[in-house]
Design an enzyme around this catalytic site. Structure first.
Site, mmCIF file in Angstrom:
data_model
loop_
_atom_site.group_PDB
_atom_site.id
_atom_site.type_symbol
_atom_site.label_atom_id
_atom_site.label_comp_id
_atom_site.label_asym_id
_atom_site.label_seq_id
_atom_site.Cartn_x
_atom_site.Cartn_y
_atom_site.Cartn_z
ATOM 1 C CD GLU A 32 -2.869 -1.254 2.287
ATOM 2 O OE1 GLU A 32 -2.439 -1.810 3.312
ATOM 3 O OE2 GLU A 32 -3.997 -0.750 2.201
ATOM 4 C CD GLU A 61 -3.700 -5.778 3.695
ATOM 5 O OE1 GLU A 61 -3.798 -6.514 2.691
ATOM 6 O OE2 GLU A 61 -3.043 -4.723 3.688
HETATM 7 C C1 LIG Z 1 -3.132 -1.586 7.412
HETATM 8 C C2 LIG Z 1 -2.635 -2.736 6.619
HETATM 9 O O1 LIG Z 1 -3.465 -2.880 5.489
HETATM 10 C C3 LIG Z 1 -2.636 -3.966 7.437
HETATM 11 C C4 LIG Z 1 -1.517 -4.893 7.108
HETATM 12 O O2 LIG Z 1 -0.567 -4.591 6.450
HETATM 13 S S1 LIG Z 1 -1.659 -6.406 7.807
HETATM 14 C C5 LIG Z 1 -0.193 -7.222 7.416
HETATM 15 C C6 LIG Z 1 -0.206 -7.735 6.011
HETATM 16 N N1 LIG Z 1 0.934 -8.572 5.844
HETATM 17 C C7 LIG Z 1 0.836 -9.898 5.949
HETATM 18 O O3 LIG Z 1 -0.205 -10.454 6.159
HETATM 19 C C8 LIG Z 1 2.125 -10.660 5.798
HETATM 20 C C9 LIG Z 1 2.310 -11.562 6.955
HETATM 21 N N2 LIG Z 1 3.546 -12.256 6.902
HETATM 22 C C10 LIG Z 1 3.780 -13.310 6.085
HETATM 23 O O4 LIG Z 1 2.946 -13.721 5.294
HETATM 24 C C11 LIG Z 1 5.101 -13.982 6.197
HETATM 25 O O5 LIG Z 1 5.571 -13.765 7.497
HETATM 26 C C12 LIG Z 1 6.156 -13.473 5.195
HETATM 27 C C13 LIG Z 1 5.750 -13.928 3.796
HETATM 28 C C14 LIG Z 1 6.258 -11.975 5.261
HETATM 29 C C15 LIG Z 1 7.540 -14.069 5.568
HETATM 30 O O6 LIG Z 1 7.465 -15.456 5.616
HETATM 31 P P1 LIG Z 1 8.689 -16.335 6.191
HETATM 32 O O7 LIG Z 1 9.930 -15.901 5.546
HETATM 33 O O8 LIG Z 1 8.251 -17.760 6.078
HETATM 34 O O9 LIG Z 1 8.847 -15.945 7.707
HETATM 35 P P2 LIG Z 1 7.800 -16.050 8.915
HETATM 36 O O10 LIG Z 1 8.268 -17.107 9.835
HETATM 37 O O11 LIG Z 1 6.406 -16.108 8.434
HETATM 38 O O12 LIG Z 1 8.003 -14.614 9.584
HETATM 39 C C16 LIG Z 1 9.217 -14.259 10.199
HETATM 40 C C17 LIG Z 1 8.902 -13.513 11.473
HETATM 41 O O13 LIG Z 1 8.319 -12.246 11.126
HETATM 42 C C18 LIG Z 1 7.095 -12.069 11.793
HETATM 43 N N3 LIG Z 1 6.206 -11.307 10.896
HETATM 44 C C19 LIG Z 1 5.991 -11.530 9.584
HETATM 45 N N4 LIG Z 1 5.160 -10.605 9.093
HETATM 46 C C20 LIG Z 1 4.855 -9.774 10.105
HETATM 47 C C21 LIG Z 1 4.062 -8.606 10.214
HETATM 48 N N5 LIG Z 1 3.415 -8.098 9.186
HETATM 49 N N6 LIG Z 1 3.979 -8.021 11.424
HETATM 50 C C22 LIG Z 1 4.639 -8.506 12.492
HETATM 51 N N7 LIG Z 1 5.419 -9.603 12.436
HETATM 52 C C23 LIG Z 1 5.518 -10.221 11.259
HETATM 53 C C24 LIG Z 1 6.604 -13.468 12.055
HETATM 54 O O14 LIG Z 1 5.706 -13.490 13.128
HETATM 55 C C25 LIG Z 1 7.891 -14.210 12.363
HETATM 56 O O15 LIG Z 1 8.226 -13.924 13.688
HETATM 57 P P3 LIG Z 1 9.041 -15.005 14.555
HETATM 58 O O16 LIG Z 1 10.334 -15.197 13.850
HETATM 59 O O17 LIG Z 1 9.144 -14.353 15.888
HETATM 60 O O18 LIG Z 1 8.194 -16.240 14.578
#
Ligand SMILES: C[C@H](O)CC(=O)SCCNC(=O)CCNC(=O)[C@H](O)C(C)(C)COP(=O)(O)OP(=O)(O)OC[C@H]1O[C@@H](n2cnc3c(N)ncnc32)[C@H](O)[C@@H]1OP(=O)(O)O
Length: 721
Positions: free
Chosen positions: A115, A135
């Site tokens: 975004e 999301e």
């Molecule tokens: C206002 C907005 O519209 C709202 C948003 O943006 S909501 C957030 C949208 N983003 C997401 O949904 C992405 C979520 N994350 C993921 O899908 C995956 O973590 C990823 C593809 C980024 C990385 O995957 P991968 O490399 O396998 O690592 P993964 O183990 O999942 O994550 C690594 C660490 O980062 C953390 N993390 C990943 N994304 C995060 C996020 N958005 N916020 C906080 N922590 C996050 C995980 O909890 C994990 O923590 P840990 O090591 O303590 O367990």
């Protein structure tokens, strides 16, 4: 808590300020990062030596989105009113700035990350970067303008698909969609973005505000049709969920009333959704899924996973071939051992069929198919086991056969080799009884079909070495399964928790409830299928065999019904025989059977149970509680006995092993939303009316007495007793 990340700004001699997001591991947008970004930005806007901006992320990752761990922050002082972030900062400060911004995207730009990038005036990415708005998977909608900008960059149809499925696209596809303006190698990325930004300043490239683009939007009539179709799809795919429909409403507001109206609606809806139960449940699942691979006393010892170069699988049946498929798909060389040519051929053909089905669905290229097949080798003896690093035994559930196999394995495999069994019920200590290798014996319990189901139950005995667990945790990550480490007992965590699922169904039916109503209510609750449809799928042979294990081990709380054995006697053994609780047509479509009532009456007369008028007329809520509270009760036992490390592991097991709806947060998270006291009182009442099957366990009783959540750590529950 300390600072959660920041941004760094460097102004070059070329007049470009490069702002880098630094918040490992995924550069999420915490309030600290956003505040720092705004400060950098405000400062550079006022500097005469800055002509343009590039925004990028440290260490090859643009941003994984808004900081999910900050969702629960009730009233952060940084969020004074809806729209403050998305309208005041992202839109009116960043997108509307007098100096252009270019996003340089490597690795990932997800959620708020994408975004932010979409609010820039241009985007460059690497071909393999992942760009998406996931999301909805968290029970919210894109909240930093994504619902408005994505449709304007890629068109409504594609934008809806990306948001409703939460699936990211790769840089290469993003370029062809118009989401990014150029593809660069990681090394050239920032340099090219600087130049792009200067080109915008010099009018050599267009200065675009995505929010006001209209060329990609479909004409209004068509747009409304697309939205109508999306609503119908969302209702079909996720009938219990509101937020996908809210997302569509918000997108529609932007299309119909203009993007600013859309932004406001997005901001208001986001405020409400982030506080919803669905969001809380899905965020719980997000962190719990990542938490399963943190096992106290195992993963905190500094052990490094060993390199497993070759795996042998014993048995090419349904499970063995599924496990082999999962392994070769992730580049592990596999030896498949069977007892004769015929079974070996059948096993190899099954594996090929699994792979071919992926090719047909477009999930696997022909080239990768061939590579996977080339990793597979068949054998009829132990000759080639000399250099295997792990064996997974997947033969029939027969104790003496397994004991013999493990004794042989000890002889033929190297001393470091991991000896795993895929048994779903048999005690691992029994399996390893005839060996001296108890420290390397472990359970690797896959769920059928093993190459599809996302869970791997790793079962340790009190002798299994932490190194072996660490190795298996690593392998499960490589083969893209979520691992859950559990202790050794009949049924382990998943099958044990869910054995009362079918049993509760049988008890209710013998007391007068309707098979098909139960299944319908449970499906509506969100399970992939109700208990009776499930037992048809599993097959009565397996159901009776596992049932016997539970009767033997937990006689006091096993409901002994003759219904399934009676059906099986008449060669109605479930879906494979086309008859079970349902009748199945050529396409395996299930339909109710009027003859079923005869069997139920017969079963009733054997058990000596009479129809209870109250159970004939159960409400939906009663059915849900009477089916699931016994499951919750068993989950409490599993937790109380230390079979599971933490409640969240059981939540993940229920979601990934049994299909419990993730938007309810998993079995114990859901139970806690109802309260331990309530569940206890219901079970206690039913146990008086209908017997021991419902009797609340000590762990549940103790927590109910003190009003402690079922998911609270055990020490907490004990210490307050
Ligand atoms: C206002 C907005 O519209 C709202 C948003 O943006 S909501 C957030 C949208 N983003 C997401 O949904 C992405 C979520 N994350 C993921 O899908 C995956 O973590 C990823 C593809 C980024 C990385 O995957 P991968 O490399 O396998 O690592 P993964 O183990 O999942 O994550 C690594 C660490 O980062 C953390 N993390 C990943 N994304 C995060 C996020 N958005 N916020 C906080 N922590 C996050 C995980 O909890 C994990 O923590 P840990 O090591 O303590 O367990």
């Amino acid at each position: 808590m300390g600072s959660r990340g920041h941004t760094l700004m460097e102004v070059g001699a070329d007049g470009v300020a490069v702002i880098t997001i630094v918040n490992p591991p995924v550069n999420s947008l915490s309030y600290d990062v956003l505040r720092s970004l705004k400060q950098n930005f405000d400062q550079a806007l006022g500097r005469d030596d800055v002509k343009a901006f590039v925004v990028t992320g440290a260490k090859g990752k643009f941003s994984g989105g808004f900081d999910i761990s900050a969702f629960g922050d009730e009233e952060p002082k940084e969020r004074p009113k809806p729209g403050w972030l998305s309208i005041e900062i992202i839109t009116d400060t960043i997108e509307a700035a007098r100096k252009p911004l270019v996003a340089a995207i490597d690795g990932l730009a997800l959620g708020g990350g994408l975004e932010l990038a979409m609010a820039c005036n241009a985007r460059l990415s690497t071909p393999t970067a992942q760009l998406g708005l996931p999301e909805l998977q968290l029970g919210i909608i894109p909240g930093l303008g994504g619902t408005q900008r994505l449709p304007r960059l890629v068109g409504l149809a594609k934008a809806l698909e990306m948001m409703l499925t939460s699936k990211p696209v790769k840089g290469k596809e993003a370029f062809s969609l118009g989401l990014v303006d150029g593809l660069m190698s990681p090394d050239d990325l920032v340099k090219a973005a600087r130049q792009w930004a200067l080109d915008i300043v010099g009018h050599r490239r267009p200065w675009i505000a995505s929010l006001y683009k209209t060329d990609k939007l479909e004409p209004l009539g068509e747009a409304l049709e697309i939205l109508k179709f999306a609503r119908a799809q969302a209702r079909k795919w996720a009938p219990n969920l509101q937020h996908p429909l809210v997302c569509i409403d918000v997108i529609e507001a932007g299309v119909v009333a203009g993007p600013r109206a859309g932004l406001w609606k997005e901001a208001e809806a986001s405020e409400i959704l982030v506080k919803s139960d669905t969001c809380k449940s899905l965020v719980h699942i997000f962190f719990s899924q990542r938490g399963t691979s943190k096992v106290p006393g195992v993963t905190d010892l500094g052990l490094v996973p060993r390199n497993v170069k070759k795996v042998a699988i014993l048995g090419g049946g349904l499970m063995g071939s599924g496990i082999a498929t999962a392994l070769i798909l992730s580049s592990y060389p596999v030896i498949l051992k069977e007892v004769n040519e015929k079974f070996l051929d059948a096993g190899i053909n099954r594996i090929k069929a699994n792979l071919q089905s992926r090719v047909r669905k477009g999930k696997l290229t022909q080239e990768k198919f061939e590579k996977a097949v080339s990793l597979l080798e068949g054998t009829l003896d132990y000759g080639s086991f000399r250099d295997v690093d792990m064996v997974i035994e997947a033969v029939i559930e027969n104790v003496s056969l397994k004991q013999q196999i493990f004794a042989d394995l000890e002889k033929y495999c190297p001393p470091h080799c991991i000896l795993a069994s895929n048994t779903s019920t048999i005690d691992l200590n029994l399996i390893g009884e005839k060996t001296k290798s108890k420290d390397r014996i472990v359970g690797a319990h896959f769920f059928s079909p093993a190459h599809v189901m996302p869970l791997l139950e790793i079962v340790r005995t009190n002798k299994t070495s932490p190194q072996v667990i660490v190795d298996l945790l690593y392998i499960s990550k490589k083969i893209k399964k979520t691992p859950v480490v559990v202790g050794n007992c009949t049924g382990f965590a998943v099958n044990r928790m869910f054995f009362p699922y079918t049993q509760a169904g049988l008890l209710l039916v013998e007391h007068g409830a309707d098979v098909y109503q139960i299944d319908e209510v449970i499906s509506k609750f969100g399970m992939p299928m109700g208990p009776f449809r499930l037992v048809d799928l599993v097959g009565f042979g397996v159901a009776i065999a596992t049932g016997m294990q539970f009767i033997e081990n937990f006689p006091e709380r096993t409901y002994k019904s003759m219904l399934i054995p009676l059906l099986q006697e008449d060669k109605r053994a479930g879906e494979t025989t086309r008859k079970g609780f349902y009748l199945y047509d050529d396409k395996r479509k299930a339909s109710p059977d009027t003859e079923l009532k005869n069997y139920i009456e017969k079963a009733r007369s054997i058990t000596g149970v009479s129809v209870d008028p109250k159970l004939v007329k159960l409400q939906e809520k009663d059915i849900i509680e009477m089916i699931f509270f016994p499951v919750v009760n068993e989950a409490c036992r599993v937790l109380g006995e230390g079979i599971a490390v933490k409640a969240a592991d059981l939540d993940i097991s229920s979601v990934m092993g049994m299909g419990f709806p993730p938007y309810r947060g998993g079995i114990l998270f859901w139970a806690d939303s109802l309260g331990s006291k309530y569940i206890y009182s219901k079970l206690e009442k039913w146990s008086q009316l209908y017997g021991e099957f419902f009797k609340p366990c000590a762990n549940l009783a103790a927590r109910a007495a003190k009003g402690i959540p079922l998911s609270a750590p055990l020490e907490q529950a004990n210490s307050r007793l």
